[in-house]
Design an enzyme around this catalytic site. Structure first.
Site, PDB file in Angstrom:
ATOM      1  N   ASP A  82       0.858  -1.197   0.000  1.00 35.31           N
ATOM      2  CA  ASP A  82       0.000   0.000   0.000  1.00 35.31           C
ATOM      3  C   ASP A  82       0.889   1.240   0.000  1.00 35.31           C
ATOM      4  O   ASP A  82       2.102   1.157   0.272  1.00 35.31           O
ATOM      5  CB  ASP A  82      -0.934  -0.005   1.224  1.00 35.31           C
ATOM      6  CG  ASP A  82      -2.114   0.959   1.073  1.00 35.31           C
ATOM      7  OD1 ASP A  82      -2.237   1.639   0.034  1.00 35.31           O
ATOM      8  OD2 ASP A  82      -2.916   1.039   2.033  1.00 35.31           O
ATOM      9  N   LYS A  83       0.247   2.366  -0.302  1.00 35.97           N
ATOM     10  CA  LYS A  83       0.940   3.657  -0.325  1.00 35.97           C
ATOM     11  C   LYS A  83       0.142   4.619   0.547  1.00 35.97           C
ATOM     12  O   LYS A  83      -1.085   4.527   0.599  1.00 35.97           O
ATOM     13  CB  LYS A  83       0.952   4.153  -1.768  1.00 35.97           C
ATOM     14  CG  LYS A  83       1.635   5.450  -1.986  1.00 35.97           C
ATOM     15  CD  LYS A  83       0.872   6.671  -2.441  1.00 35.97           C
ATOM     16  CE  LYS A  83      -0.550   6.771  -2.665  1.00 35.97           C
ATOM     17  NZ  LYS A  83      -1.086   8.139  -2.825  1.00 35.97           N
ATOM     18  N   HIS A  84       0.821   5.505   1.232  1.00 33.79           N
ATOM     19  CA  HIS A  84       0.112   6.546   1.979  1.00 33.79           C
ATOM     20  C   HIS A  84       0.719   7.894   1.617  1.00 33.79           C
ATOM     21  O   HIS A  84       1.941   8.028   1.559  1.00 33.79           O
ATOM     22  CB  HIS A  84       0.237   6.310   3.493  1.00 33.79           C
ATOM     23  CG  HIS A  84      -0.436   7.384   4.288  1.00 33.79           C
ATOM     24  ND1 HIS A  84      -1.770   7.327   4.632  1.00 33.79           N
ATOM     25  CD2 HIS A  84       0.031   8.556   4.778  1.00 33.79           C
ATOM     26  CE1 HIS A  84      -2.090   8.422   5.291  1.00 33.79           C
ATOM     27  NE2 HIS A  84      -1.021   9.185   5.407  1.00 33.79           N
ATOM     28  N   SER A  85      -0.138   8.872   1.372  1.00 31.73           N
ATOM     29  CA  SER A  85       0.354  10.222   1.084  1.00 31.73           C
ATOM     30  C   SER A  85      -0.100  11.146   2.204  1.00 31.73           C
ATOM     31  O   SER A  85      -1.201  10.991   2.744  1.00 31.73           O
ATOM     32  CB  SER A  85      -0.214  10.680  -0.249  1.00 31.73           C
ATOM     33  OG  SER A  85      -0.318  12.087  -0.276  1.00 31.73           O
ATOM     34  N   THR A 122      -9.024  10.486  -1.824  1.00 30.95           N
ATOM     35  CA  THR A 122      -9.229   9.497  -2.884  1.00 30.95           C
ATOM     36  C   THR A 122     -10.668   8.966  -2.910  1.00 30.95           C
ATOM     37  O   THR A 122     -11.235   8.734  -3.976  1.00 30.95           O
ATOM     38  CB  THR A 122      -8.211   8.351  -2.695  1.00 30.95           C
ATOM     39  OG1 THR A 122      -6.905   8.936  -2.774  1.00 30.95           O
ATOM     40  CG2 THR A 122      -8.332   7.281  -3.739  1.00 30.95           C
ATOM     41  N   ARG A 170      -7.957  14.476  19.306  1.00 29.81           N
ATOM     42  CA  ARG A 170      -6.829  15.327  18.865  1.00 29.81           C
ATOM     43  C   ARG A 170      -7.371  16.565  18.170  1.00 29.81           C
ATOM     44  O   ARG A 170      -6.880  17.677  18.352  1.00 29.81           O
ATOM     45  CB  ARG A 170      -5.929  14.554  17.889  1.00 29.81           C
ATOM     46  CG  ARG A 170      -4.981  13.599  18.572  1.00 29.81           C
ATOM     47  CD  ARG A 170      -4.377  12.630  17.568  1.00 29.81           C
ATOM     48  NE  ARG A 170      -3.552  13.293  16.581  1.00 29.81           N
ATOM     49  CZ  ARG A 170      -3.219  12.764  15.394  1.00 29.81           C
ATOM     50  NH1 ARG A 170      -3.657  11.559  15.061  1.00 29.81           N
ATOM     51  NH2 ARG A 170      -2.462  13.425  14.566  1.00 29.81           N
ATOM     52  N   SER A 185      -1.066   7.004  14.372  1.00 31.41           N
ATOM     53  CA  SER A 185      -2.355   6.964  13.675  1.00 31.41           C
ATOM     54  C   SER A 185      -2.208   6.364  12.272  1.00 31.41           C
ATOM     55  O   SER A 185      -2.952   5.448  11.890  1.00 31.41           O
ATOM     56  CB  SER A 185      -2.898   8.394  13.603  1.00 31.41           C
ATOM     57  OG  SER A 185      -3.974   8.485  12.718  1.00 31.41           O
ATOM     58  N   LYS A 189      -2.953   1.896  11.178  1.00 31.57           N
ATOM     59  CA  LYS A 189      -3.951   1.467  10.190  1.00 31.57           C
ATOM     60  C   LYS A 189      -3.299   0.625   9.091  1.00 31.57           C
ATOM     61  O   LYS A 189      -3.893  -0.331   8.600  1.00 31.57           O
ATOM     62  CB  LYS A 189      -4.659   2.697   9.610  1.00 31.57           C
ATOM     63  CG  LYS A 189      -5.650   3.275  10.628  1.00 31.57           C
ATOM     64  CD  LYS A 189      -6.304   4.556  10.169  1.00 31.57           C
ATOM     65  CE  LYS A 189      -5.402   5.728  10.356  1.00 31.57           C
ATOM     66  NZ  LYS A 189      -6.023   7.035  10.199  1.00 31.57           N
ATOM     67  N   LYS A 190      -2.072   0.965   8.743  1.00 36.51           N
ATOM     68  CA  LYS A 190      -1.365   0.166   7.735  1.00 36.51           C
ATOM     69  C   LYS A 190      -1.002  -1.197   8.322  1.00 36.51           C
ATOM     70  O   LYS A 190      -1.044  -2.212   7.634  1.00 36.51           O
ATOM     71  CB  LYS A 190      -0.094   0.892   7.262  1.00 36.51           C
ATOM     72  CG  LYS A 190      -0.392   2.226   6.618  1.00 36.51           C
ATOM     73  CD  LYS A 190      -1.263   2.049   5.392  1.00 36.51           C
ATOM     74  CE  LYS A 190      -1.831   3.356   4.896  1.00 36.51           C
ATOM     75  NZ  LYS A 190      -2.838   3.163   3.838  1.00 36.51           N
TER      76      LYS A 190
HETATM   77  N1  IUR Z   1      -3.935  10.840   8.536  1.00 39.30           N
HETATM   78  C1  IUR Z   1      -4.097   9.929   9.521  1.00 39.30           C
HETATM   79  O1  IUR Z   1      -4.552   8.822   9.265  1.00 39.30           O
HETATM   80  N2  IUR Z   1      -3.751  10.264  10.771  1.00 39.30           N
HETATM   81  C2  IUR Z   1      -3.236  11.482  11.095  1.00 39.30           C
HETATM   82  O2  IUR Z   1      -2.943  11.729  12.242  1.00 39.30           O
HETATM   83  C3  IUR Z   1      -3.088  12.418  10.045  1.00 39.30           C
HETATM   84  C4  IUR Z   1      -3.444  12.083   8.775  1.00 39.30           C
HETATM   85  I1  IUR Z   1      -2.366  14.301  10.460  1.00 39.30           I
END
Ligand code: IUR
Length: 448
Positions: A82-85, A122, A170, A185, A189-190
């Protein structure tokens, strides 16, 4: 065993929390045995005193196991990517990258987000395709990965419940911008996706979360260490985010530009990101021998049409009817008949002869946001048809009066003030020399 007030005090006074103490904290968040005021106090203590990398790793691991952790067939174990931006303007990389990776043999359970503030999401982009359903259960995700190889979905209720609680708190306690909390965070999730490899596109620049390279790099290093700490081969790419990625901004316009890219007609800066991020992932899984090989495999999957076919079957698997998916992916069809177009278009003209030396992506995104393309609060609707097409490229020579931006809008119409903002987002230098092909990739952080 320390009580919750003692744990808060320990962090407040700058102490390092043990693995056991972080576990107690996250369990108390997930089981709702900790009061919101206590969670808020702990978040502020973490914001102020920070966390050591080992604390961040434990926080990430505990958050990850606060809910369902996905499981995959053994034969997929090395292929899950996976990719996260960290968020940008015109960032449609996922729409091209997920099917390209699937075409190269990866399994891509891409869990994406929605737009917030000036950045696009997305899921919002894909929802401009009639019928596209981003909500899929873990079983459905597994089925789509078996038949297609990629899916792009929203987070399920059962994935990382601790993050849901912490993120909401937060937001209301001014503790969003804490590196350990951001890392926990994102990476938890990843981790819950049980990935083998992850690449992070960490952006810097005026339209990014972090404006300067140094702070973006600090975040990137922490994310890489947290990812590797939960057993995911994690790399980061630091990329510039000042103008826009590609030429289209706005949900349905970005789907069109992604389809164009999948048909081999993508803008250079978008393709640079897709091939670099994809190349890194192919290298991390062992499907590519090195980065140039990985980049070439991704590029071939796009130019040869294999990625487009994956996108078509992914759309069908996620609820789009076959006729719609086919017409969007056909080279001859007018996609506008399937994707709703805004009622009005307005073209802005270059004020003088010269070379385009700057387009302020942040200003552009903010005006589009006010016209309905984005949301200010979670849960708000967006207008998928609002957007803008850049009709010129950075470094291109233009003559006075050349159209440079086509704005798409419904109701509200742009005010004079917003039009002035847009006009001012373009800088044309009469003396500059034309220079095309600006690279966005600044630096790679690869795991050892
Ligand atoms: N995206 C996330 O999934 N968590 C975060 O804390 C932020 C962006 I900033």
């Amino acid at each position: 065993m320390l009580s919750i007030p003692d744990l808060i005090k320990k962090k407040r006074d700058g102490g390092q929390l043990s693995d056991e103490e972080i576990k107690v904290f996250i369990n108390a968040v997930t089981n709702k045995t900790m009061q919101e005021s206590q969670i808020g106090a702990m978040l502020m203590a973490i914001w102020q005193k920070g966390m050591k990398p080992t604390e961040v790793q434990t926080l990430t691991r505990e958050m990850m196991s606060s809910g369902e952790v996905m499981s995959w067939p053994d034969e997929w174990k090395t292929l899950m990517v996976d990719k996260h931006s960290t968020g940008g303007v015109g960032d449609k990389v996922s729409l091209v990258l997920a099917p390209a990776l699937a075409a190269c043999g990866c399994k891509v359970p891409m869990i994406s987000g929605r737009g917030l503030a000036h950045t696009g999401g997305t899921l919002d982009k894909l929802e401009s395709v009639p019928g596209f359903n981003v909500y899929q259960s873990a079983d459905q995700i597994r089925d789509i990965l078996a038949s297609v190889g990629c899916c792009i979905v929203g987070q399920t209720e059962r994935l990382v419940p601790a993050d849901r609680v912490l993120y909401a708190l937060r937001d209301i306690t001014s503790t969003v911008d804490s590196l350990p909390l951001i890392a926990g965070s994102i990476i938890s999730k990843k981790g819950a996706e049980s990935l083998s490899a992850l690449v992070l596109d960490v952006k810097f620049g005026r339209a990014a979360l972090y404006k300067d390279l140094q702070s973006a790099e600090e975040l990137a290093k922490l994310l890489v260490s947290a990812g590797n700490g939960v057993g995911i081969r994690t790399a980061a790419v630091l990329t510039r985010m000042d103008c826009t990625i590609g030429r289209y901004v706005g949900n349905s316009l970005e789907v069109i530009e992604s389809l164009e890219a999948l048909k081999g007609r993508g803008p250079d800066n978008l393709m640079e990101l897709v091939t670099t991020l994809g190349g890194v992932l192919l290298m991390q899984t062992g499907l590519a021998s090195d980065l140039p090989d990985g980049r070439k495999q991704i590029s071939d999957a796009v130019t040869g049409g294999a990625a487009l076919s994956k996108f078509q079957v992914m759309m069908e698997a996620q609820g789009v009817d076959k006729g719609t998916a086919r017409s969007l992916c056909s080279t001859n069809t007018d996609y506008y008949s399937v994707l709703r177009k805004a009622d009005h278009q307005l073209e802005l003209k270059a004020p003088t002869d010269g070379v385009v030396v700057d387009i302020n992506g942040m200003d552009l995104a903010q005006v589009l946001h006010h016209l309905g393309a984005g949301r200010s609060k979670a849960g708000e609707d967006v207008n998928h048809s609002v957007g803008a097409e850049l009709l010129v490229a950075l470094g291109q020579r233009v003559a006075k009066g050349t159209p440079w931006l086509r704005l798409h809008f419904d109701d509200p119409a742009p005010t004079q003030e917003q039009i002035t903002w847009l006009e001012n987002s373009l800088t044309v230098d009469p003396k500059a020399k034309p220079q095309l092909g600006h690279s966005l990739v600044e630096k790679l952080l690869l795991p050892e």
